[in-house]
Design a protein around this motif. Structure first.
Motif: not given
Length: 469
Positions: A8, A1, A299, A4, A290-291, A286, A295-296, A283-284, A288
């Motif tokens: 963030q 992840m 959320y 993600y 896929s995000v 999924l 989407m990040s 999300l954690e 890499d």
């Protein structure tokens, strides 16, 4: 992840930014290393800087010795700076020594309190060292710290470092300016304290609206009208710090998730900052790929409200800070508390503006085009630092991410000098650069090899061979 988390992190403080908190940083065809220039009037310059030839009485004897220790082997490349002492808020700031190359600048300054004894050895500084006339696209990673304090005179030795994202084309003197915005004595960093996710339940905890006399202003421009905060002591937990503890964690009557922290009663809210973030367990989980960034972002905005300030208040002799998030009990199973970070201050901040323009001569350096997997990249080496710089491409960006580790300069006598990574001051879509500052000065004539992460770059007579891993 990792993607993600990186996405963030770009929406709030990076790990380095957390430590500092604004407080934390980051093309030539010459194939032979140049002969070192005359070394900046070295003997006379450093002797003058350390023999107190700055304005009479301005540099305390204790600070003079601390400067010598702080410079260490780099004293050979340091130079006295002819800059005026500037005064604001009763604090006198004088730049006393500096060294630089085409992309890195290090400045030492003395700070004195003319009206009392407000400065301390434990002190955070907010400031920036930057070009006097920044070019478009100019970026810089700056760092400031207190590296010495003379208890007899109350003077502090401050160190400022800047790393430019784009190295200068030549080795002419650097025109820059030091701008200091505030000095925060007795401010202590809170670094990556885990919050106990296991204490979070769907239960609604007791909350209340503090009276006006209970709310403690923190100097922020915004305030929450008639705020809701948790009652203290409902889910107490030790966070591993003497400066902050968890008092209550859970959902309040306003439907939001609250974290209530207790700090020492003598803490100063106007100089303190406590932060955390809510993440998504989904999300954690999924991969890499896929995000997507969108989407990040979605959320992050769903669970976080970074523009909403927290609430400082007192109750029964205790001092508390309540932060809240726009997440309700219905999202409980997806919520993941990030670590707590920031700073707690036990003294009032000294806020003002101290601006010092200065010119710093640069140390000798060597520019080497690299070969192999780093083809098209230029390595710029000086006794002070290393920078790798190239035009942006997706392949180069991936390759540069491999070089996040510290580097080593290997010399003919078998010694290795470590270089601390300052990250990527530039990944702009136009160019990529990564920078390191050496722990000790590197003799370019004795250099035989540079290791960066798992890369090895051989150097023979100032010419870089093909990089390999």
């Amino acid at each position: 992840m990792e993607r993600y988390r990186r996405q963030q992190s770009e929406l709030h403080y990076t790990k380095e930014g957390k430590r500092r908190l604004a407080e934390a940083i980051t093309g030539t065809d010459r194939t032979r290393a140049p002969q070192p220039r005359r070394r900046l009037r070295i003997a006379a310059v450093i002797a003058a800087a350390l023999a107190l030839t700055v304005s009479a009485g301005a540099l305390s004897p204790g600070i003079r010795g601390m400067l010598s220790d702080a410079l260490g082997g780099f004293g050979e490349y340091a130079q006295e700076v002819q800059a005026e002492e500037v005064v604001d808020q009763g604090i006198a700031l004088k730049v006393i020594s500096a060294l630089a190359d085409s992309h890195a600048t290090v400045v030492y300054a003395q700070a004195r309190d003319l009206n009392g004894d407000r400065l301390k050895g434990e002190m955070q500084i907010t400031g920036v060292l930057q070009a006097q006339d920044p070019a478009p696209g100019y970026g810089v990673v700056s760092h400031a710290e207190c590296v010495g304090y003379d208890e007899e005179t109350g003077a502090a030795l401050l160190k400022f470092v800047s790393i430019s994202s784009q190295p200068k084309a030549g080795t002419e003197a650097v025109d820059c300016q030091l701008i200091v915005f505030d000095l925060q004595p007795q401010q202590y960093a809170i670094e990556e304290l885990p919050l106990p996710n296991e204490l979070l339940t769907g239960e609604t905890l007791r909350s209340f609206r503090p009276a006006e006399e209970e709310i403690v202003p923190d100097g922020s421009t915004e305030a929450i009208p008639d705020p809701v905060v948790l009652e203290p002591g409902q889910t107490p937990a030790d966070l591993g710090s003497e400066l902050v503890a968890l008092s209550s964690l859970g959902f309040a009557e306003d439907g939001r998730l609250h974290i209530l922290l207790e700090v020492p009663a003598e803490a100063v809210p106007s100089g303190s900052t406590l932060l955390s973030t809510l993440r998504s367990r989904y999300l954690e989980s999924l991969d890499d790929d896929s995000v997507a960034p969108e989407m990040s972002n979605e959320y992050y905005e769903r669970y976080n409200d970074p523009l909403l300030p927290g609430v400082w208040f007192t109750r029964d002799g205790g001092l508390y800070y309540d932060m809240s998030f726009p997440a309700g009990p219905e999202a409980l199973d997806d919520l993941l508390l990030e670590t707590l970070y920031g700073a707690v201050s036990l003294a009032e901040p000294i806020r003002g503006r101290w601006t010092v323009p200065l010119t710093v001569e640069t140390a000798p350096e060597s520019r080497m085009p690299l070969q192999g997997p780093l083809d098209g990249t230029e390595a710029i080496l000086s006794p002070l630092s290393l920078i790798l710089h190239t035009e942006w491409s997706a392949d180069k960006e991936d390759a540069f991410k491999r070089s996040a580790a510290d580097c080593f300069a290997c010399l003919r006598d078998g010694s290795r000098i470590e270089g601390k990574s300052w990250g990527s001051a530039g990944m702009t879509g136009e160019f990529i650069s990564r920078q390191w500052l050496f722990e000790q000065p590197v003799d370019l004539e004795q250099l035989t090899e540079i290791t960066v992460g798992d890369w090895i770059i051989p150097i023979v007579d100032g010419v870089a061979g093909e990089a390999y891993s």
